[in-house]
Design a protein around this motif. Structure first.
Motif, PDB file in Angstrom:
ATOM      1  N   GLY A 114       6.410  10.592   7.736  1.00 18.08           N
ATOM      2  CA  GLY A 114       5.887   9.381   7.124  1.00 18.08           C
ATOM      3  C   GLY A 114       6.229   8.177   7.977  1.00 18.08           C
ATOM      4  N   LEU A 115       5.346   7.207   7.957  1.00 17.26           N
ATOM      5  CA  LEU A 115       5.593   5.936   8.629  1.00 17.26           C
ATOM      6  C   LEU A 115       5.580   4.840   7.588  1.00 17.26           C
ATOM      7  N   ASP A 116       6.551   3.951   7.660  1.00 14.90           N
ATOM      8  CA  ASP A 116       6.526   2.739   6.856  1.00 14.90           C
ATOM      9  C   ASP A 116       6.019   1.634   7.760  1.00 14.90           C
ATOM     10  N   VAL A 117       4.921   1.022   7.361  1.00 11.91           N
ATOM     11  CA  VAL A 117       4.260   0.019   8.185  1.00 11.91           C
ATOM     12  C   VAL A 117       4.079  -1.253   7.372  1.00 11.91           C
ATOM     13  N   LEU A 118       4.460  -2.375   7.974  1.00 12.97           N
ATOM     14  CA  LEU A 118       4.211  -3.671   7.360  1.00 12.97           C
ATOM     15  C   LEU A 118       3.002  -4.298   8.038  1.00 12.97           C
ATOM     16  N   VAL A 119       2.199  -4.988   7.238  1.00 12.65           N
ATOM     17  CA  VAL A 119       1.036  -5.699   7.763  1.00 12.65           C
ATOM     18  C   VAL A 119       1.293  -7.183   7.570  1.00 12.65           C
ATOM     19  N   GLU A 120       1.286  -7.937   8.670  1.00 10.95           N
ATOM     20  CA  GLU A 120       1.458  -9.385   8.593  1.00 10.95           C
ATOM     21  C   GLU A 120       0.158  -9.949   8.041  1.00 10.95           C
ATOM     22  N   GLU A 121       0.254 -10.574   6.872  1.00 11.75           N
ATOM     23  CA  GLU A 121      -0.935 -11.001   6.136  1.00 11.75           C
ATOM     24  C   GLU A 121      -1.811 -11.985   6.909  1.00 11.75           C
ATOM     25  N   ALA A 122      -1.216 -12.932   7.589  1.00  8.67           N
ATOM     26  CA  ALA A 122      -1.996 -13.973   8.268  1.00  8.67           C
ATOM     27  C   ALA A 122      -2.733 -13.441   9.492  1.00  8.67           C
ATOM     28  N   THR A 123      -2.115 -12.488  10.209  1.00  7.01           N
ATOM     29  CA  THR A 123      -2.708 -12.020  11.466  1.00  7.01           C
ATOM     30  C   THR A 123      -3.276 -10.610  11.380  1.00  7.01           C
ATOM     31  N   GLY A 124      -2.827  -9.831  10.399  1.00  2.00           N
ATOM     32  CA  GLY A 124      -3.228  -8.435  10.302  1.00  2.00           C
ATOM     33  C   GLY A 124      -2.448  -7.526  11.241  1.00  2.00           C
ATOM     34  N   ASP A 125      -1.464  -8.092  11.962  1.00  4.69           N
ATOM     35  CA  ASP A 125      -0.643  -7.288  12.869  1.00  4.69           C
ATOM     36  C   ASP A 125       0.131  -6.238  12.086  1.00  4.69           C
TER      37      ASP A 125
ATOM     38  N   THR B 145       8.939  11.486   1.023  1.00  8.00           N
ATOM     39  CA  THR B 145       8.645  11.978  -0.321  1.00  8.00           C
ATOM     40  C   THR B 145       7.157  12.233  -0.537  1.00  8.00           C
ATOM     41  N   PHE B 146       6.308  11.623   0.256  1.00  6.34           N
ATOM     42  CA  PHE B 146       4.859  11.714   0.122  1.00  6.34           C
ATOM     43  C   PHE B 146       4.373  11.192  -1.228  1.00  6.34           C
ATOM     44  N   ASN B 147       5.164  10.288  -1.836  1.00  5.66           N
ATOM     45  CA  ASN B 147       4.690   9.612  -3.050  1.00  5.66           C
ATOM     46  C   ASN B 147       3.413   8.864  -2.721  1.00  5.66           C
ATOM     47  N   GLY B 148       2.474   8.885  -3.611  1.00  5.55           N
ATOM     48  CA  GLY B 148       1.229   8.164  -3.406  1.00  5.55           C
ATOM     49  C   GLY B 148       0.174   8.958  -2.663  1.00  5.55           C
ATOM     50  N   VAL B 149       0.521  10.143  -2.172  1.00  4.50           N
ATOM     51  CA  VAL B 149      -0.485  10.982  -1.517  1.00  4.50           C
ATOM     52  C   VAL B 149      -1.095  11.867  -2.593  1.00  4.50           C
ATOM     53  N   PRO B 150      -2.371  11.644  -2.884  1.00  6.34           N
ATOM     54  CA  PRO B 150      -3.006  12.415  -3.960  1.00  6.34           C
ATOM     55  C   PRO B 150      -2.976  13.918  -3.671  1.00  6.34           C
ATOM     56  N   ASP B 151      -2.568  14.708  -4.651  1.00  2.00           N
ATOM     57  CA  ASP B 151      -2.574  16.166  -4.590  1.00  2.00           C
ATOM     58  C   ASP B 151      -1.810  16.703  -3.378  1.00  2.00           C
ATOM     59  N   PHE B 152      -0.672  16.096  -3.081  1.00  5.85           N
ATOM     60  CA  PHE B 152       0.084  16.516  -1.897  1.00  5.85           C
ATOM     61  C   PHE B 152       0.474  17.989  -1.897  1.00  5.85           C
ATOM     62  N   PRO B 153       0.891  18.580  -3.020  1.00  8.26           N
ATOM     63  CA  PRO B 153       1.246  20.007  -2.964  1.00  8.26           C
ATOM     64  C   PRO B 153       0.097  20.889  -2.449  1.00  8.26           C
ATOM     65  N   SER B 154      -1.121  20.599  -2.851  1.00  8.37           N
ATOM     66  CA  SER B 154      -2.269  21.381  -2.375  1.00  8.37           C
ATOM     67  C   SER B 154      -2.517  21.146  -0.889  1.00  8.37           C
TER      68      SER B 154
ATOM     69  N   VAL C  22       0.870  -1.165   0.000  1.00  5.94           N
ATOM     70  CA  VAL C  22       0.000   0.000   0.000  1.00  5.94           C
ATOM     71  C   VAL C  22       0.911   1.219   0.000  1.00  5.94           C
ATOM     72  N   LEU C  23       0.713   2.119  -0.940  1.00  6.39           N
ATOM     73  CA  LEU C  23       1.598   3.263  -1.042  1.00  6.39           C
ATOM     74  C   LEU C  23       1.216   4.392  -0.104  1.00  6.39           C
ATOM     75  N   SER C  24      -0.034   4.492   0.244  1.00  8.49           N
ATOM     76  CA  SER C  24      -0.466   5.535   1.173  1.00  8.49           C
ATOM     77  C   SER C  24      -1.741   5.084   1.863  1.00  8.49           C
ATOM     78  N   LEU C  25      -2.076   5.771   2.930  1.00  8.23           N
ATOM     79  CA  LEU C  25      -3.280   5.425   3.676  1.00  8.23           C
ATOM     80  C   LEU C  25      -4.526   5.597   2.820  1.00  8.23           C
ATOM     81  N   SER C  26      -4.476   6.530   1.872  1.00 13.58           N
ATOM     82  CA  SER C  26      -5.631   6.740   0.998  1.00 13.58           C
ATOM     83  C   SER C  26      -5.808   5.575   0.022  1.00 13.58           C
TER      84      SER C  26
END
Length: 96
Positions: free
Chosen positions: A51-62, A73-82, A17-21
């Motif tokens: 920014g936080l880099d977060v891994l999600v353990e697929e089997a448990t959701g942890d 860099t805020f890559n993946g955040v839609p319309d970040f400059p605005s 997932v590149l961003s929370l959005s």
């Protein structure tokens, strides 16, 4: 895969997932936990832009925070400059 032949940690990069959005395919409840993590980090660090880099353990959701970025860099955040412009404008108005 943990501790494979190389002793490293493997993950499927196509499921990142590149961003929370862009979090529609996260396990149930993971988005709310990530928002709570962001809010807690912001309070504890006294920092609003990071920014936080977060891994999600697929089997448990942890969730595991693996990196905190104070100059992301805020890559993946839609319309970040605005979003940044609005945030800075509100911050300036609050302190003027």
């Amino acid at each position: 895969e943990v501790g494979g032949a190389s002793g490293g940690v493997g993950f499927r990069s196509h499921s990142l997932v590149l961003s929370l959005s862009d979090s529609a395919h996260l396990p149930d409840g993971a988005r709310a936990v990530m928002i709570a993590l962001v809010e807690e980090f912001a309070e504890q660090l006294g920092c609003r832009l990071f920014g936080l880099d977060v891994l999600v353990e697929e089997a448990t959701g942890d969730l595991v925070v693996v990196d905190v970025n104070f100059f992301p860099t805020f890559n993946g955040v839609p319309d970040f400059p605005s979003i940044l412009r609005l945030y800075l404008s509100q911050l300036a108005a609050k302190h003027s």
